[in-house]
Design a protein around this motif. Sequence first.
Motif, PDB file in Angstrom:
ATOM      1  N   ALA A  69      91.391  15.011  48.128  1.00 20.28           N
ATOM      2  CA  ALA A  69      93.030  15.038  48.377  1.00 20.28           C
ATOM      3  C   ALA A  69      93.105  14.551  46.354  1.00 20.28           C
ATOM      4  CB  ALA A  69      93.494  14.064  49.119  1.00 20.28           C
ATOM      5  N   ALA A  70      92.549  13.711  46.527  1.00 21.41           N
ATOM      6  CA  ALA A  70      93.914  13.324  45.259  1.00 21.41           C
ATOM      7  C   ALA A  70      92.337  14.529  44.013  1.00 21.41           C
ATOM      8  CB  ALA A  70      91.751  12.240  44.307  1.00 21.41           C
ATOM      9  N   ALA A  71      92.074  14.613  44.279  1.00 21.35           N
ATOM     10  CA  ALA A  71      91.706  16.170  43.490  1.00 21.35           C
ATOM     11  C   ALA A  71      92.870  17.366  43.256  1.00 21.35           C
ATOM     12  CB  ALA A  71      89.884  16.769  43.152  1.00 21.35           C
ATOM     13  N   MET A  72      93.513  17.006  44.643  1.00 21.61           N
ATOM     14  CA  MET A  72      94.548  18.070  44.652  1.00 21.61           C
ATOM     15  C   MET A  72      95.915  18.099  44.152  1.00 21.61           C
ATOM     16  SD  MET A  72      95.403  21.412  46.288  1.00 21.61           S
ATOM     17  CE  MET A  72      95.736  22.049  47.104  1.00 21.61           C
ATOM     18  N   ASP A  90      98.301  14.349  53.651  1.00 17.53           N
ATOM     19  CA  ASP A  90      97.506  16.169  54.666  1.00 17.53           C
ATOM     20  C   ASP A  90      97.220  17.048  53.749  1.00 17.53           C
ATOM     21  OD1 ASP A  90      97.471  15.440  57.483  1.00 17.53           O
ATOM     22  OD2 ASP A  90      99.133  16.641  57.246  1.00 17.53           O
ATOM     23  N   ALA A  91      97.205  16.321  52.324  1.00 16.77           N
ATOM     24  CA  ALA A  91      96.742  17.258  51.051  1.00 16.77           C
ATOM     25  C   ALA A  91      95.894  17.958  51.093  1.00 16.77           C
ATOM     26  CB  ALA A  91      96.844  16.149  49.782  1.00 16.77           C
ATOM     27  N   ALA A  92      94.680  17.217  51.743  1.00 19.56           N
ATOM     28  CA  ALA A  92      93.241  18.026  51.447  1.00 19.56           C
ATOM     29  C   ALA A  92      93.076  19.091  52.589  1.00 19.56           C
ATOM     30  CB  ALA A  92      92.052  16.726  51.467  1.00 19.56           C
ATOM     31  N   LEU A 144     100.736  22.647  45.951  1.00 19.76           N
ATOM     32  CA  LEU A 144     100.696  23.453  46.622  1.00 19.76           C
ATOM     33  C   LEU A 144     100.408  22.414  48.087  1.00 19.76           C
ATOM     34  CD1 LEU A 144      97.901  25.398  45.440  1.00 19.76           C
ATOM     35  CD2 LEU A 144     100.411  26.282  45.512  1.00 19.76           C
ATOM     36  N   VAL A 145     101.336  21.658  47.831  1.00 22.49           N
ATOM     37  CA  VAL A 145     101.436  20.765  49.066  1.00 22.49           C
ATOM     38  C   VAL A 145     102.780  19.929  49.135  1.00 22.49           C
ATOM     39  CG1 VAL A 145     100.661  18.267  49.061  1.00 22.49           C
ATOM     40  CG2 VAL A 145      99.014  19.371  48.108  1.00 22.49           C
ATOM     41  N   PRO A 146     103.378  20.577  50.708  1.00 19.77           N
ATOM     42  CA  PRO A 146     104.415  20.769  50.774  1.00 19.77           C
ATOM     43  C   PRO A 146     105.167  18.995  50.901  1.00 19.77           C
ATOM     44  CG  PRO A 146     103.482  22.223  52.903  1.00 19.77           C
ATOM     45  CD  PRO A 146     101.972  21.551  51.903  1.00 19.77           C
TER      46      PRO A 146
END
Length: 363
Positions: free
Chosen positions: A112-115, A130-132, A122-124
């Motif tokens: 999630a942190a990398a995202m 729920d980023a992962a 890309l994360v609403p």
Amino acid sequence: MPTRTRPVAVWTPAFVADTVAATLGHANERGLLRAVGDVARAHGLLLATVEEWVARARAVQAAPVPPGLLFCHACDQPMILVQLPGCAQLYLCAPTCGRAPVPAEAVRDAVAAAMMRRKPHLVPAGRTSDAAAYAPGAMLRVSIGATSTDLHITWRTAPRQLTGPLMSMAQRLHHARQYSEGHRSRAIEVLRTGLIFTDPAGHKLALDTATAQATALLAELTLTNGDPQGALPWAAWAHRSLRRLLGATSPQARTALKLLATAHRRADNHKEAATCYSDLIRYNSEAEGPDALPTLAAQATLALVLYDAGRCGPARRLLARTITTHRHAHPQHSGGTRMVAALDRMRATCIDKHHGHQAGFDE
């Protein structure tokens, strides 16, 4: 004689991971249900126990990181999600390569942190927790090194926004069917999100009917959008999967084969379409009889395909025989009128193009 189970004490994370890995490995050859039974018998486990382990490893909602994304950096095998009663979730490679289990929650946080660092758009909004779950839209593969934070990430060259990443495939199928009429583009995106790690050109087939039917629906919607080339690989994969899961003469497999035949026909692949329709005639005949309406409909369509391919003689003879059978077997059915009209058009075209056929050669 009832099957005995191993004592709970030997159900270590490594044992569970190897059991799940063995089951999924056999599933591609024998189907998931048979694979579960085979592995349960081989290890002296209850069928329900192995089913539960496999279900947990494959469940989208329960997985800290979406299934299919994580690999072991040491042995390059998919990571297996393991959760024993009273214990936290762990990731192990499969088959076990000797590495220590990795806490699943820590892996989730690292992904999630990398995202959020690299692709936060890309994360609403409001879904950062729920980023992962949205990671597969940006990450093609994540290899886990010695620790949960030692991530080796392969990023997608063309990132994409995911739709409902926490849905199960059965939920996707249900929602896509609801959206398919007025919101076709959303239905397609719902299905594509669930199939993001599926390679329709690969040798691995669907392990469950929901995934196979979702793929068939994706092919159908893509075909409806006027893209037969885009629909073909999904239609072929869906048919192969349903044929293995349910049998070639099952209604689902025959429907998928009809879809594949239609895609080939619309792509002007006459030879492949003719092969599919010939197979469909055989399977419809075995399942419902040689004079059944689905069998005759497939025969009539095969005649049209043969005619489009320039084989007007065999096409006209096949369609004429089909019309005769239809008149005797289904005298009240209206489909015969369309077949007669198609045969008349074939004859008129042959005359206009001076094919030189003898009069009445298809009577």
